[in-house]
Design an enzyme around this catalytic site. Structure first.
Site, PDB file in Angstrom:
ATOM      1  N   LYS A  16      17.452  15.320  23.315  1.00  0.00           N
ATOM      2  CA  LYS A  16      17.379  16.749  22.993  1.00  0.00           C
ATOM      3  C   LYS A  16      16.146  17.399  23.614  1.00  0.00           C
ATOM      4  O   LYS A  16      15.772  18.504  23.245  1.00  0.00           O
ATOM      5  CB  LYS A  16      17.380  16.938  21.470  1.00  0.00           C
ATOM      6  CG  LYS A  16      18.681  16.464  20.814  1.00  0.00           C
ATOM      7  CD  LYS A  16      18.636  16.551  19.312  1.00  0.00           C
ATOM      8  CE  LYS A  16      19.856  15.865  18.703  1.00  0.00           C
ATOM      9  NZ  LYS A  16      19.749  15.713  17.242  1.00  0.00           N
ATOM     10  N   ARG A  18      22.720  15.916   5.675  1.00  0.00           N
ATOM     11  CA  ARG A  18      23.458  16.870   6.509  1.00  0.00           C
ATOM     12  C   ARG A  18      24.911  16.943   6.066  1.00  0.00           C
ATOM     13  O   ARG A  18      25.480  15.941   5.599  1.00  0.00           O
ATOM     14  CB  ARG A  18      23.420  16.431   7.981  1.00  0.00           C
ATOM     15  CG  ARG A  18      22.045  16.074   8.500  1.00  0.00           C
ATOM     16  CD  ARG A  18      21.089  17.234   8.452  1.00  0.00           C
ATOM     17  NE  ARG A  18      21.567  18.341   9.255  1.00  0.00           N
ATOM     18  CZ  ARG A  18      21.463  18.422  10.583  1.00  0.00           C
ATOM     19  NH1 ARG A  18      20.905  17.454  11.252  1.00  0.00           N
ATOM     20  NH2 ARG A  18      21.919  19.463  11.223  1.00  0.00           N
ATOM     21  N   HIS A  55      12.417  37.534  19.097  1.00  0.00           N
ATOM     22  CA  HIS A  55      12.569  36.075  19.085  1.00  0.00           C
ATOM     23  C   HIS A  55      12.432  35.432  20.464  1.00  0.00           C
ATOM     24  O   HIS A  55      12.668  34.248  20.615  1.00  0.00           O
ATOM     25  CB  HIS A  55      13.927  35.704  18.485  1.00  0.00           C
ATOM     26  CG  HIS A  55      14.119  36.242  17.101  1.00  0.00           C
ATOM     27  ND1 HIS A  55      13.224  36.011  16.086  1.00  0.00           N
ATOM     28  CD2 HIS A  55      15.085  37.026  16.572  1.00  0.00           C
ATOM     29  CE1 HIS A  55      13.640  36.617  14.985  1.00  0.00           C
ATOM     30  NE2 HIS A  55      14.758  37.237  15.250  1.00  0.00           N
ATOM     31  N   ARG A  80      14.874  30.784  14.490  1.00  0.00           N
ATOM     32  CA  ARG A  80      14.378  29.990  13.356  1.00  0.00           C
ATOM     33  C   ARG A  80      13.094  29.239  13.669  1.00  0.00           C
ATOM     34  O   ARG A  80      12.429  28.732  12.761  1.00  0.00           O
ATOM     35  CB  ARG A  80      15.461  29.005  12.889  1.00  0.00           C
ATOM     36  CG  ARG A  80      16.592  29.718  12.175  1.00  0.00           C
ATOM     37  CD  ARG A  80      17.683  28.759  11.784  1.00  0.00           C
ATOM     38  NE  ARG A  80      17.339  27.954  10.629  1.00  0.00           N
ATOM     39  CZ  ARG A  80      18.133  27.015  10.122  1.00  0.00           C
ATOM     40  NH1 ARG A  80      19.291  26.765  10.688  1.00  0.00           N
ATOM     41  NH2 ARG A  80      17.769  26.341   9.066  1.00  0.00           N
ATOM     42  N   ARG A 127      18.209  -1.433   9.590  1.00  0.00           N
ATOM     43  CA  ARG A 127      18.360  -0.316   8.663  1.00  0.00           C
ATOM     44  C   ARG A 127      19.543  -0.549   7.743  1.00  0.00           C
ATOM     45  O   ARG A 127      20.331   0.367   7.497  1.00  0.00           O
ATOM     46  CB  ARG A 127      18.538   0.977   9.449  1.00  0.00           C
ATOM     47  CG  ARG A 127      17.501   1.165  10.540  1.00  0.00           C
ATOM     48  CD  ARG A 127      16.099   1.277   9.993  1.00  0.00           C
ATOM     49  NE  ARG A 127      15.909   2.547   9.311  1.00  0.00           N
ATOM     50  CZ  ARG A 127      15.391   3.620   9.891  1.00  0.00           C
ATOM     51  NH1 ARG A 127      14.998   3.572  11.130  1.00  0.00           N
ATOM     52  NH2 ARG A 127      15.242   4.740   9.201  1.00  0.00           N
ATOM     53  N   PRO A 185      21.823  23.061  19.545  1.00  0.00           N
ATOM     54  CA  PRO A 185      21.660  22.120  20.640  1.00  0.00           C
ATOM     55  C   PRO A 185      21.647  20.649  20.287  1.00  0.00           C
ATOM     56  O   PRO A 185      20.741  20.142  19.628  1.00  0.00           O
ATOM     57  CB  PRO A 185      20.320  22.529  21.256  1.00  0.00           C
ATOM     58  CG  PRO A 185      19.960  23.813  20.611  1.00  0.00           C
ATOM     59  CD  PRO A 185      20.614  23.821  19.302  1.00  0.00           C
ATOM     60  N   GLU A 186      22.634  19.923  20.759  1.00  0.00           N
ATOM     61  CA  GLU A 186      22.620  18.476  20.835  1.00  0.00           C
ATOM     62  C   GLU A 186      22.629  18.138  22.323  1.00  0.00           C
ATOM     63  O   GLU A 186      22.600  19.039  23.164  1.00  0.00           O
ATOM     64  CB  GLU A 186      23.848  17.880  20.120  1.00  0.00           C
ATOM     65  CG  GLU A 186      23.874  18.250  18.647  1.00  0.00           C
ATOM     66  CD  GLU A 186      25.082  17.727  17.897  1.00  0.00           C
ATOM     67  OE1 GLU A 186      25.646  16.707  18.302  1.00  0.00           O
ATOM     68  OE2 GLU A 186      25.464  18.356  16.908  1.00  0.00           O
TER      69      GLU A 186
END
Length: 264
Positions: A59, A254, A93, A111, A152, A2-3
């Site tokens: 999200k 990632r 689950h 998970r 950043r 999921p995004e």
DNA sequence: CGAGATGTTCGGCT
DNA sequence: AAGCCGAACATCTC
């Protein structure tokens, strides 16, 4: 999965239970998904409450019930929502199931990187109200993106796109899609990006979010054929623009894929 | 069998 | 001392 867009898709799965009353709750209350929340209280308060509406932001999802009850859901890496018949028997689950007379609203997450928050009150919870403006909102401006990139300066731009306070809802595949469209190499440090490239990043972030919301979020269909998306999953992927073999590396912790020719 | 998976958080290091 | 990086979380699939 999921995004942003997948989250919106899954939110609508529970529309099957709109305006209907919860009769019973099944919850694996000891799981870490529910940390920080009082699930005993949830199980006690929910029966008799009616699902009134829901919203997705970035999200996160927020479900609103009668009796001033709210349920926040984050799907983590493998979370899903779906509706099942009312005699549904929860599996290993299926960590939260809200039973109604005509259906069962199921939250599944093998998970368990997701999160469920229970809130009681007239107003939505503070964590929800404090979420940053959507990438697709008018408040998300090129200036905001530029200021973030400057703050950043030593961070790889790929990692920056994954910072939820700056690009809410953007996840790993969307970040790669944005960088490919903006022709920016993912390892570039934020501080080295010109004003024009920051503007491209802003523009493509909006394009990718809007495009995903118009496809994936509607019916879980794939994004348009000319998107990088389709090649990025293939181990033998090629750039849709120039046919170059894609490169793969870990950036920002990632797996990241990009075209070594057109992304610089 | 080992590696990796569309996410977040924490602790340690600079 | 803010900010960056890698590990950890728990399970399944290729």
């Amino acid at each position: 999965m999921p995004e942003l867009a997948e989250v919106e898709y899954y939110r609508k799965e529970w529309d099957a239970g709109l305006r209907r009353t919860i009769t019973r709750v099944a919850v694996h209350a000891e799981k870490r998904l529910f940390r920080g929340g009082d699930m005993t209280r949830l199980a006690a308060q929910m029966p008799g409450a009616k699902l009134l509406g829901s919203e997705a932001r970035a999200k996160q999802m927020l479900f609103r019930f009668s009796r001033d009850l709210w349920l926040g859901v984050h799907l983590g890496m493998t979370g899903k929502l779906r509706a099942e018949p009312p005699d549904f028997a929860p599996g290993r689950h299926d960590h939260l199931v809200l039973f109604q007379k005509s259906c069962a609203l199921v939250f599944t997450d093998p998970r368990m990187f997701g999160r469920v928050l229970f809130h009681e009150g007239r107003q939505p919870p503070a964590w929800w109200t404090a979420l940053p403006p959507a990438v697709t909102a008018p408040e998300f401006t090129p200036e905001l993106v530029r200021a973030f990139l400057q703050k950043r300066a030593r961070l790889a731009v790929k990692a920056a796109l994954l910072v939820q306070s700056a690009f809410p809802g953007v996840g790993n595949w969307m970040a790669d899609e944005i960088l490919w469209r903006a022709k920016i190499v993912p390892g570039a440090l934020c501080g080295t990006l010109t004003k024009a490239r920051a503007a491209a990043l802003w523009r493509e972030a909006r394009e990718v979010c809007n495009g995903a919301l118009a496809t994936v979020a509607v019916d879980f269909s794939d994004p348009p054929d000319d998107w990088f998306y389709h090649e990025r999953w293939s181990p033998d992927g090629h750039c849709p623009r120039d046919g170059s073999a894609l490169r793969t590396a870990t950036i920002g912790g990632r797996t990241t894929r990009w075209c070594p020719r057109c992304q610089r």
